[in-house]
Design a protein around this motif. Structure first.
Motif, PDB file in Angstrom:
ATOM      1  N   SER A   5       0.711  -8.992   3.014  1.00  0.00           N
ATOM      2  CA  SER A   5      -0.423  -8.490   3.792  1.00  0.00           C
ATOM      3  C   SER A   5      -1.442  -9.607   4.009  1.00  0.00           C
ATOM      4  O   SER A   5      -1.436 -10.633   3.329  1.00  0.00           O
ATOM      5  N   GLY A   6      -2.296  -9.387   5.012  1.00  0.00           N
ATOM      6  CA  GLY A   6      -3.405 -10.320   5.225  1.00  0.00           C
ATOM      7  C   GLY A   6      -3.050 -11.529   6.065  1.00  0.00           C
ATOM      8  O   GLY A   6      -3.826 -12.489   6.127  1.00  0.00           O
ATOM      9  N   ILE A   7      -1.883 -11.507   6.699  1.00  0.00           N
ATOM     10  CA  ILE A   7      -1.511 -12.590   7.616  1.00  0.00           C
ATOM     11  C   ILE A   7      -0.896 -11.959   8.861  1.00  0.00           C
ATOM     12  O   ILE A   7      -0.480 -10.802   8.843  1.00  0.00           O
ATOM     13  N   GLY A   8      -0.859 -12.718   9.938  1.00  0.00           N
ATOM     14  CA  GLY A   8      -0.110 -12.286  11.121  1.00  0.00           C
ATOM     15  C   GLY A   8      -0.940 -11.634  12.202  1.00  0.00           C
ATOM     16  O   GLY A   8      -2.171 -11.531  12.137  1.00  0.00           O
ATOM     17  N   LEU A   9      -0.183 -11.172  13.191  1.00  0.00           N
ATOM     18  CA  LEU A   9      -0.739 -10.674  14.450  1.00  0.00           C
ATOM     19  C   LEU A   9      -1.707  -9.495  14.272  1.00  0.00           C
ATOM     20  O   LEU A   9      -2.703  -9.393  14.975  1.00  0.00           O
ATOM     21  N   LEU A  49      -6.356  -0.892   4.318  1.00  0.00           N
ATOM     22  CA  LEU A  49      -5.757  -0.090   5.385  1.00  0.00           C
ATOM     23  C   LEU A  49      -6.340   1.314   5.406  1.00  0.00           C
ATOM     24  O   LEU A  49      -6.546   1.920   4.356  1.00  0.00           O
ATOM     25  N   PHE A  50      -6.541   1.819   6.608  1.00  0.00           N
ATOM     26  CA  PHE A  50      -6.911   3.222   6.759  1.00  0.00           C
ATOM     27  C   PHE A  50      -5.628   4.013   7.026  1.00  0.00           C
ATOM     28  O   PHE A  50      -4.821   3.591   7.843  1.00  0.00           O
ATOM     29  N   PRO A  51      -5.367   5.166   6.449  1.00  0.00           N
ATOM     30  CA  PRO A  51      -6.205   5.792   5.427  1.00  0.00           C
ATOM     31  C   PRO A  51      -5.723   5.515   4.009  1.00  0.00           C
ATOM     32  O   PRO A  51      -6.373   5.952   3.057  1.00  0.00           O
ATOM     33  N   ARG A  52      -4.625   4.825   3.846  1.00  0.00           N
ATOM     34  CA  ARG A  52      -4.036   4.741   2.502  1.00  0.00           C
ATOM     35  C   ARG A  52      -4.534   3.577   1.668  1.00  0.00           C
ATOM     36  O   ARG A  52      -4.416   3.590   0.450  1.00  0.00           O
ATOM     37  N   GLY A  53      -5.031   2.542   2.316  1.00  0.00           N
ATOM     38  CA  GLY A  53      -5.603   1.426   1.566  1.00  0.00           C
ATOM     39  C   GLY A  53      -4.607   0.504   0.893  1.00  0.00           C
ATOM     40  O   GLY A  53      -4.989  -0.407   0.173  1.00  0.00           O
ATOM     41  N   LYS A  54      -3.318   0.713   1.138  1.00  0.00           N
ATOM     42  CA  LYS A  54      -2.297  -0.051   0.407  1.00  0.00           C
ATOM     43  C   LYS A  54      -2.035  -1.415   1.052  1.00  0.00           C
ATOM     44  O   LYS A  54      -1.708  -1.486   2.228  1.00  0.00           O
ATOM     45  N   VAL A  55      -2.196  -2.466   0.286  1.00  0.00           N
ATOM     46  CA  VAL A  55      -1.803  -3.789   0.776  1.00  0.00           C
ATOM     47  C   VAL A  55      -0.808  -4.382  -0.220  1.00  0.00           C
ATOM     48  O   VAL A  55      -0.739  -3.961  -1.376  1.00  0.00           O
ATOM     49  N   GLU A  56      -0.017  -5.347   0.258  1.00  0.00           N
ATOM     50  CA  GLU A  56       0.954  -6.008  -0.613  1.00  0.00           C
ATOM     51  C   GLU A  56       0.642  -7.500  -0.601  1.00  0.00           C
ATOM     52  O   GLU A  56       0.800  -8.152   0.418  1.00  0.00           O
ATOM     53  N   ASP A  57       0.163  -7.978  -1.698  1.00  0.00           N
ATOM     54  CA  ASP A  57      -0.262  -9.376  -1.769  1.00  0.00           C
ATOM     55  C   ASP A  57       0.537 -10.106  -2.846  1.00  0.00           C
ATOM     56  O   ASP A  57       0.353  -9.880  -4.044  1.00  0.00           O
ATOM     57  N   TRP A  58       1.416 -10.998  -2.396  1.00  0.00           N
ATOM     58  CA  TRP A  58       2.217 -11.813  -3.314  1.00  0.00           C
ATOM     59  C   TRP A  58       1.662 -13.224  -3.438  1.00  0.00           C
ATOM     60  O   TRP A  58       2.240 -14.064  -4.124  1.00  0.00           O
ATOM     61  N   SER A  59       0.573 -13.489  -2.724  1.00  0.00           N
ATOM     62  CA  SER A  59       0.096 -14.874  -2.642  1.00  0.00           C
ATOM     63  C   SER A  59      -0.360 -15.415  -3.989  1.00  0.00           C
ATOM     64  O   SER A  59      -0.419 -16.627  -4.193  1.00  0.00           O
ATOM     65  N   LYS A  60      -0.696 -14.536  -4.905  1.00  0.00           N
ATOM     66  CA  LYS A  60      -1.103 -15.013  -6.243  1.00  0.00           C
ATOM     67  C   LYS A  60       0.049 -14.900  -7.234  1.00  0.00           C
ATOM     68  O   LYS A  60      -0.127 -15.120  -8.433  1.00  0.00           O
ATOM     69  N   PRO A  97       1.834 -18.341   5.526  1.00  0.00           N
ATOM     70  CA  PRO A  97       0.419 -18.734   5.595  1.00  0.00           C
ATOM     71  C   PRO A  97      -0.386 -18.079   4.478  1.00  0.00           C
ATOM     72  O   PRO A  97       0.005 -17.051   3.927  1.00  0.00           O
ATOM     73  N   GLU A  98      -1.495 -18.704   4.139  1.00  0.00           N
ATOM     74  CA  GLU A  98      -2.385 -18.105   3.147  1.00  0.00           C
ATOM     75  C   GLU A  98      -3.048 -16.862   3.762  1.00  0.00           C
ATOM     76  O   GLU A  98      -3.556 -16.929   4.899  1.00  0.00           O
ATOM     77  N   PRO A  99      -3.050 -15.769   3.059  1.00  0.00           N
ATOM     78  CA  PRO A  99      -3.687 -14.564   3.621  1.00  0.00           C
ATOM     79  C   PRO A  99      -5.204 -14.694   3.662  1.00  0.00           C
ATOM     80  O   PRO A  99      -5.784 -15.495   2.926  1.00  0.00           O
ATOM     81  N   VAL A 100      -5.813 -13.904   4.536  1.00  0.00           N
ATOM     82  CA  VAL A 100      -7.270 -13.884   4.586  1.00  0.00           C
ATOM     83  C   VAL A 100      -7.797 -13.270   3.287  1.00  0.00           C
ATOM     84  O   VAL A 100      -7.097 -12.508   2.612  1.00  0.00           O
ATOM     85  N   ASP A 101      -9.018 -13.633   2.964  1.00  0.00           N
ATOM     86  CA  ASP A 101      -9.617 -13.106   1.729  1.00  0.00           C
ATOM     87  C   ASP A 101     -10.999 -12.534   2.063  1.00  0.00           C
ATOM     88  O   ASP A 101     -11.857 -13.275   2.545  1.00  0.00           O
ATOM     89  N   PRO A 102     -11.247 -11.271   1.874  1.00  0.00           N
ATOM     90  CA  PRO A 102     -10.321 -10.278   1.326  1.00  0.00           C
ATOM     91  C   PRO A 102      -9.358  -9.762   2.391  1.00  0.00           C
ATOM     92  O   PRO A 102      -9.655  -9.815   3.584  1.00  0.00           O
ATOM     93  N   ILE A 103      -8.211  -9.276   1.935  1.00  0.00           N
ATOM     94  CA  ILE A 103      -7.246  -8.654   2.846  1.00  0.00           C
ATOM     95  C   ILE A 103      -7.811  -7.294   3.264  1.00  0.00           C
ATOM     96  O   ILE A 103      -8.241  -6.513   2.403  1.00  0.00           O
ATOM     97  N   PRO A 104      -7.843  -7.007   4.580  1.00  0.00           N
ATOM     98  CA  PRO A 104      -8.432  -5.726   5.017  1.00  0.00           C
ATOM     99  C   PRO A 104      -7.745  -4.521   4.373  1.00  0.00           C
ATOM    100  O   PRO A 104      -6.516  -4.491   4.268  1.00  0.00           O
TER     101      PRO A 104
END
Lengths: 328, 253
Positions: free
Chosen positions: A179-183, A81-92, A72-79
């Motif tokens: 990141s940015g998709i799922g439960l 993360l606390f506390p590290r802030g790391k997201v993995e976005d391959w959608s682009k 699925p397309e991830p939400v924009d912006p991807i939230p």
């Protein structure tokens, strides 16, 4: 892409198992064999040329055609993360196909090996090994990852929280996160979880219908042989003995349902392939889950220990009560 | 060591050594299980727990699993011992009785200055309810944990429906266990309950406290001590009670 050869109904692992293999790579039939681990795949590295006349190898194309649109397309912006802030976005970066990504669940690794003064280039399709005792599945905290009787290890994207524990536990770090998709988005998006992990599912839905995985079906050089485990393993051993080849995946991580056959030792391949995130190695792999087996047995025996101690303690207490009657 | 009055010391034996061992075996292994269960979630590295001195291992799922298994073996054996041993000896003092729910509400109201406490037996009605609640939670944890262990050790291809059920029962009971533990500790913080706390460490509570707050228990204990089959124990001035119906059977404070 042409449709894969049909495997006779319900006979995938049993009656027509041999026929299935024969359709894939001409293995003699082994009708009626019982395969505790379901299906297996033999990947004959010597046969793969990486599809030089195509933009990308056909196995990769077939896999992407089937699975790319399932992320699925991830939400924009991807939230964040606390506390590290790391997201993995391959959608682009969906077009990346020189490594494993959520959108690219098989890729072809290149290895230039120098042997006897000759340079040889190998092409190696890499994807999930579908281990016999997959820690990624057994230790998934939400049971989003399961080992099926047909041999496939499958992540359910509807249950995955995206913590990437499976990737940490996988000796080859195969699963890849979007990141940015799922439960997790519906629960505590900044505090727990981080998307959904994706990897090869052995075309679980297809093999349940007695069809070959798309990568196997798409290969014009029959690099991959898919079928009943016993037959595939026997074929791998036979080819290795005939050609003096080397096998990988038979004992790694306690056994897998993917065997690589190579004309050169895997140490050599491992030394020249590009390794790193999304680019798995060919190291020897010990099954770390097995380190806990003795303690797991102790857990299973502990109810008996408790009952025996209770029986003994009660007998002692009753005996003390009898001895002390009138004296206390 | 049985329940008995230690008149000279001004104490009453409330928990035997065996009961205290049971309690601490369950409590300490339970705490280790909570911690290592938590570390089986991918949180230790994310929340810098691995960087706390001595907790570097918390980010290694296999190490956490091994510790979880070791604590589980102690936990399961101790819980089953507790249930079967005291069951066989008919120590049902912590088993809920009719009217406990209503009585608990009344008692809790008194903690906030509303009304007066009724006379108690050895255990408060809410302690009996808490014991039963915790027993159900622990039973769910143990049963689901055994299924998961069997899957890990023996049958990685176990029915996905069974695995999913066991996992979510385990996760849900894990949360309930934490809540129940918090309630257990919270109850001990309440001023009227504090005199009971020492018993789970030393085995005894103050005699004046017991006579004032647990008169039903004390009347039975001291009444039995005067009976023909009960004499003194531990020296003159100490009176012993038997394992009365409500006398034992649990290791809570």
């Amino acid at each position: 892409m042409s449709e894969s050869p049909k495997i006779s109904r319900r006979g995938f692992l049993k009656v027509a198992g041999g026929a299935a293999i024969a359709a894939g790579a001409g293995i003699p039939g082994t009708a009626g064999a019982k395969e505790p681990g379901g299906a297996a795949t033999l990947i004959d590295i010597g046969r793969c040329d990486g599809c030089p006349n195509y933009e990308m190898p056909l196995c990769v194309t077939a896999c992407r055609e089937r699975y790319l649109s399932r992320v699925p397309e991830p939400v924009d912006p991807i939230p964040k993360l606390f506390p590290r802030g790391k997201v993995e976005d391959w959608s682009k970066r969906k077009n990346v196909f020189d490594r494993l990504t959520p959108y690219n669940r098989i890729y072809v690794q290149k290895a230039a090996v120098s042997e006897d003064g000759k340079n040889r280039e190998f092409h190696i399709p890499r994807r999930c090994m579908h281990c016999d005792h997959p820690a990624c599945a057994t230790l998934c905290p939400f049971s989003a990852n399961k080992k099926y009787e047909n041999g496939a290890v499958v992540i359910d994207p509807d249950l995955c929280f995206g913590g990437a524990k499976c990737r940490d536990l996988c000796p080859w770090a195969i699963p890849q996160r979007q990141s940015g998709i799922g439960l997790y988005l519906h629960i505590l998006p900044t505090l727990a979880g981080n998307g959904v992990l994706f990897k090869c599912d052995l075309c679980h839905e297809r093999i349940e219908k007695n069809e070959l995985p798309v990568c196997v079906a798409a290969c014009p050089r029959e690099v991959m042989t898919f079928g009943p485990r016993e037959a595939v393993f026997a074929e791998a051993e036979k080819r290795a003995a005939e050609t003096g080849g080397f096998l990988y995946g038979k004992t790694e991580n306690g056994g897998t349902s993917t065997l690589y056959l190579s004309p050169v030792p895997f140490e050599k391949l491992n030394g020249v392939i590009e390794k790193g995130p999304g680019k798995p190695h060919f190291d020897p792999v010990k099954p770390r889950m097995a380190e806990t087996n003795a303690l797991a047995k102790a857990v299973l025996l502990s109810p008996l220990v408790g009952l025996a101690a209770a029986w003994f303690g009660t007998a002692v207490a009753a005996s003390g009560s009898e001895d002390g009657k009138g004296g206390k | 060591m049985e329940e008995r009055v230690l008149e000279r010391k001004g104490l009453v034996v409330r928990h035997s050594l065996l009961e205290r061992i049971e309690h601490w075996a369950v409590a300490l292994s339970g705490l280790v299980l909570v911690a290592t269960g938590f570390f089986e979630l991918p949180v230790a590295r994310r929340y810098f727990i691995t960087e706390i001195p001595g907790l570097g291992w918390s980010g290694d799922y296999i190490t956490s699993l091994g510790i979880h298994y070791a604590a589980s073996a102690v936990f399961i054996a101790a819980c089953l011992f507790h249930l079967v041993h005291h069951g066989l000896l008919r120590h049902d003092g912590m088993v809920p009785r009719r009217g406990d729910l209503r009585a608990s509400v009344e008692v809790i109201r008194t903690f906030f200055g509303k009304g007066e406490e009724p006379p108690f037996d050895k255990y408060l009605p809410e302690q009996r309810l808490a014991w039963a609640g915790m027993a159900v939670i622990i039973a769910l944890l143990i049963l689901s944990g055994l299924v998961k262990t069997w899957k890990n050790l023996v049958d990685p291809q176990m029915s996905p429906a069974l695995v999913l059920t066991a996992t979510w029962v385990h996760n849900g009971a894990f949360l309930l266990f934490i809540l129940a533990f918090a309630a257990h500790i919270g109850a001990l913080v309440l001023k009227p309950n504090r005199p009971m706390v020492r018993s789970i460490f030393t085995g005894t509570v103050r005699l004046d406290y017991a006579r004032k707050r647990h008169p039903l228990w004390m009347s039975r204990l001291e009444g039995e001590s005067l009976g023909p089959e009960k004499g003194t124990k531990g020296g003159a001035g100490d009176t012993a009670g038997g394992h009365g119906r409500t006398g034992q059977g649990a290791s809570g404070p």
